[in-house]
Motif scaffolding. Structure first.
Motif, short mmCIF file in Angstrom:
data_model
loop_
_atom_site.label_atom_id
_atom_site.label_comp_id
_atom_site.label_asym_id
_atom_site.label_seq_id
_atom_site.Cartn_x
_atom_site.Cartn_y
_atom_site.Cartn_z
N UNK A 15 0.81 -1.21 -0.09
CA UNK A 15 0.07 0.11 0.10
C UNK A 15 0.87 1.19 -0.08
N UNK A 16 1.17 1.85 -1.26
CA UNK A 16 1.79 3.06 -1.15
C UNK A 16 1.31 4.40 -0.92
N UNK A 17 -0.04 4.12 -0.54
CA UNK A 17 -0.91 5.43 -0.34
C UNK A 17 -0.54 6.14 1.12
N UNK A 18 -0.13 7.25 1.19
CA UNK A 18 0.27 7.81 2.46
C UNK A 18 -1.02 8.68 3.02
N UNK A 19 -1.58 9.19 2.37
CA UNK A 19 -2.86 9.91 2.68
C UNK A 19 -4.07 8.98 2.71
N UNK A 20 -4.39 8.05 3.53
CA UNK A 20 -5.11 6.96 3.15
C UNK A 20 -6.78 7.31 3.56
N UNK A 21 -6.85 8.35 4.38
CA UNK A 21 -8.36 9.03 4.47
C UNK A 21 -8.78 9.70 3.23
N UNK A 22 -7.87 10.43 2.70
CA UNK A 22 -8.12 11.13 1.42
C UNK A 22 -8.56 10.00 0.33
#
Length: 224
Positions: free
Chosen positions: A125-132
């Motif tokens: 999972x490369x996503x840093x801003x998971x909430x967005x």
């Protein structure tokens, strides 16, 4: 006020009807889950578990797109074929299309969030801003479902349901898919929610426009 209350009641009943019918035919949902699982595993084998961030995002939304098309293809299998006359007498056409959009949106949001989990297990999972990103998945799934529901209603009036749906949906889905990919790329950066605002607003406005268009045009399809 009376019309709105009856409309809301019809919509709720129709959504519950779809939930009950599709729960009896759970194989359709299971097949979609199997599709997501298999495609994620094939991607894992192809890339040997190592994939760059942009390829991860593009592949994720491509899998989501085809899962959405498969789930929306049979949206009006009952309402606009053998049981059309029955539904014509008991429900308003606008209530039917709104109920279909709500149900398909809920189903697609569930599938896409599950896809995100499965995809993260196989390819990281490369996503840093998971909430967005989760917000992007929810709003984007709703926009895709709204658009495909309207296209499925149009395609159901032809003899070649799947072919017409593919021809009509691809040109309309490309701008939406590109916006989702760009929004997802911004989510790779941590704490940059303000950069996502315009893209999220575009998705919301597109969703509203599609729902309004369906609300206005579906009665004419229904009478045909």
């Amino acid at each position: 006020m009376y019309y709105i209350c009856n409309m809301n009641k019809d919509v709720i009943e129709l959504v519950l009807k779809d939930v009950r019918l599709n729960w009896r035919e759970r194989y359709a949902i299971y097949s979609l889950m199997l599709y997501v699982l298999c495609t994620s595993y094939i991607a894992y084998l192809s890339f040997e578990g190592i994939i760059n961030d942009r390829s991860w995002i593009a592949l994720f939304w491509i899998i989501v797109l085809f899962a959405a098309m498969n789930s929306s293809l049979q949206s009006f299998k009952r309402e606009l074929n053998y049981q059309a006359l029955f539904f014509y007498t008991i429900a308003r056409p606008r209530a039917i299309i709104i109920a279909k959009i709500i149900y398909n949106s809920g189903l697609l949001i569930f599938l896409n969030l599950t896809s995100y989990l499965i995809f993260s297990i196989f390819l990281g999972n490369p996503i840093s801003n998971k909430i967005s990103f989760v917000l992007c998945i929810i709003i984007g799934s709703s926009a895709i479902a709204s658009l495909l529901t309207l296209i499925a209603a149009i395609a159901s009036k032809t003899n070649n349901n799947g072919g017409i749906m593919a021809i009509l949906s691809m040109p309309l889905l490309f701008p939406l898919l590109i916006n989702l990919i760009k929004t997802s790329e911004i989510c790779l950066i941590e704490n940059e929610f303000y950069l996502v605002d315009n893209h999220i607003l575009f998705l919301i406005l597109l969703n509203i426009a599609t729902v309004l268009l369906s609300y206005l045009l579906f009665p004419y399809l229904w009478r045909d």
